[in-house]
Design an enzyme around this catalytic site. Structure first.
Site, PDB file in Angstrom:
ATOM      1  N   ASP A  85       0.941  -1.253   0.091  1.00 28.09           N
ATOM      2  CA  ASP A  85       0.135   0.065   0.023  1.00 28.09           C
ATOM      3  C   ASP A  85       0.683   1.202  -0.133  1.00 28.09           C
ATOM      4  O   ASP A  85       1.965   1.305   0.268  1.00 28.09           O
ATOM      5  CB  ASP A  85      -0.891   0.076   1.338  1.00 28.09           C
ATOM      6  CG  ASP A  85      -0.284  -0.079   2.431  1.00 28.09           C
ATOM      7  OD1 ASP A  85       0.810  -0.798   2.777  1.00 28.09           O
ATOM      8  OD2 ASP A  85      -0.583   0.917   3.484  1.00 28.09           O
ATOM      9  N   GLU A 179       0.282  -1.410   5.563  1.00 22.10           N
ATOM     10  CA  GLU A 179       1.399  -0.700   6.653  1.00 22.10           C
ATOM     11  C   GLU A 179       1.142   0.746   6.962  1.00 22.10           C
ATOM     12  O   GLU A 179       1.442   1.358   8.013  1.00 22.10           O
ATOM     13  CB  GLU A 179       2.534  -0.845   5.875  1.00 22.10           C
ATOM     14  CG  GLU A 179       3.832  -0.563   6.884  1.00 22.10           C
ATOM     15  CD  GLU A 179       4.313   0.720   7.052  1.00 22.10           C
ATOM     16  OE1 GLU A 179       5.469   1.060   7.744  1.00 22.10           O
ATOM     17  OE2 GLU A 179       4.056   1.463   6.000  1.00 22.10           O
TER      18      GLU A 179
HETATM   19 ZN   LIG Z   1       7.038   2.024   3.930  1.00 19.33          ZN
END
Ligand SMILES: [Zn+2]
Length: 412
Positions: A85, A179
């Site tokens: 992401d 994340e």
């Molecule tokens: Zn990163």
């Protein structure tokens, strides 16, 4: 080095062309279908490359394996992990620019956006004289965080498959979502992953090797006032906003993010909302040292207690939530992965840069789930915005580092 991995740059460009922004407001796992689609394509690519046991876990992670080709069973099983992401900045329609043989002096014009990258504002550019740089067109982020990591790990894996003469132990690969919104690794299945230790490849310039992070908590302070008409408020009104300000004023000014660096922790006030009847303060609490971290949380409770005593009533309530812990607490007792990465970098003439992270990594969580996971550089600079860029030389160095770690681990 780039000539070893002719497909590395194109692989990276393929990945960044696809929007994979995570969504903090979502309640699904992964948080966006964009990530799900990207991970499904990645799983296909891993199979095409020739990796084994490719599967998608219930938390969205794609796992893959490469079997050992050495008889020695004492060689550790090593994992490499990165996130797909991108951060909270426009990630749609990314049009990378390739700047060949950067001269270290000129400004790089970012498309027609009116923005530019120049070494006065961004002295990091001076490190990359003669490199090929990949930048944005000024309207999006680049997504080197962390598609550089994804491309480097997959390129290293493909290299091993294409060169069966290179000796290696059993390897594990993991690619995950979310994340950037801090939850992607919450349920990382370390048992299914099956490594002895791992690395996230998710960081900045060449040489970064990180095995200490903050320990982190959030704190919500709920305040109950007593609102009456201000004209007749004498000795009656208890203004919740005023209590909120009194609460905050009791925290030391020097221990705010804007006044701290290195190993200094802080309280950071993120939000204040309210009216005379009710108010709320939201903080994040950070420290590398666990006992100082616990003490910082206690200080918030103590301030609330003091105010409650003053009013003779429970008007201030503190809700604390631990977010992640300093992985150094675990790694200091087993420095194998750190020592191995350091040795690999030195063998490649890359100077290791080992500093405590003033933040967390997916490894902070994964380490406490039982898999020691320090972080390796992926090459990104100015991450999370339009000035993000990466050097293709450093991406090749990261790939070299992954392969060198694998090679050294099976040597006696
Ligand atoms: Zn990163």
């Amino acid at each position: 080095m780039n000539e070893n991995y002719p497909e590395l740059t194109q692989r990276f460009l393929n990945y960044v062309a696809i929007d994979t922004q995570s969504d903090e407001t979502s309640t699904t796992v992964p948080s966006s279908t964009k990530e799900v689609d990207f991970l499904a394509n990645l799983a296909k690519e891993l199979e095409q490359i020739g990796l084994e046991n490719v599967r998608t876990m219930s938390d969205g992670y794609v796992f893959a394996e490469l079997a050992s080709n050495v008889a020695d069973e004492s060689v550790p099983v090593i994992g490499f992990i990165s996130h797909v992401d991108t951060a909270d900045f426009n990630g749609e329609n990314i049009k990378p620019q390739i700047v060949k043989n950067y001269d270290g002096e000129s400004s790089i014009t970012l498309g027609a956006s009116g923005y530019e990258l120049n070494p006065t504002a961004f002295p990091s550019l001076l490190k990359y004289v003669g490199h090929t740089l990949i930048t944005t067109d000024g309207t999006t982020l680049l997504g080197a965080d962390d598609k550089a990591g994804v491309a480097e790990i997959i390129t290293a894996a493909a290299y091993l498959v294409a060169h069966p003469e290179i000796k290696h132990g059993a390897l594990r690969f993991g690619f995950g979502p979310d994340e950037e919104i801090g939850i992607g690794a919450d349920n990382f299945d370390t048992a299914a992953f099956g490594a002895d230790f791992a690395y996230t490849v998710d960081g900045g310039p060449a040489g970064e090797l990180e095995w200490e992070t903050f320990s982190a908590a959030s704190a919500t302070i709920d305040i109950q006032g007593r609102n009456v008409h201000p004209g007749t408020a004498k000795d009656t009104m208890i203004n919740a906003i005023q209590i909120a300000m009194d609460f905050h004023a009791q925290l030391p000014e020097a221990q705010r993010p804007e006044h701290t660096s290195g190993r200094e922790g802080f309280w950071h006030v993120m939000a204040i909302t309210g009216n005379p009847e009710t108010a709320q303060l939201r903080y994040i609490v950070r420290d590398h040292d666990r006992s100082k971290f616990e003490n910082r949380k206690q200080i918030l409770l103590d301030i609330a207690e003091k105010l409650n005593k003053h009013f003779g009533q429970r008007r201030v309530n503190v809700t604390l939530k631990d977010q992640y812990y300093n992985m150094g607490e675990v790694l200091k007792d087993d420095m194998r992965p750190v020592a191995l990465a350091e040795k690999a970098m030195k063998a490649l003439d890359i100077t290791p840069i080992i500093e405590p992270v003033r933040g967390g990594t997916d490894g902070s969580k994964i380490t406490f789930l039982g898999l020691p996971t320090p972080n390796l550089f992926a090459g990104g600079e100015n991450m999370h915005g339009r000035f993000e860029y990466v050097s293709t030389t450093v991406m090749a160095q990261a790939t070299d580092t992954i392969l060198k770690i694998i090679a050294l681990a099976q040597e006696k």
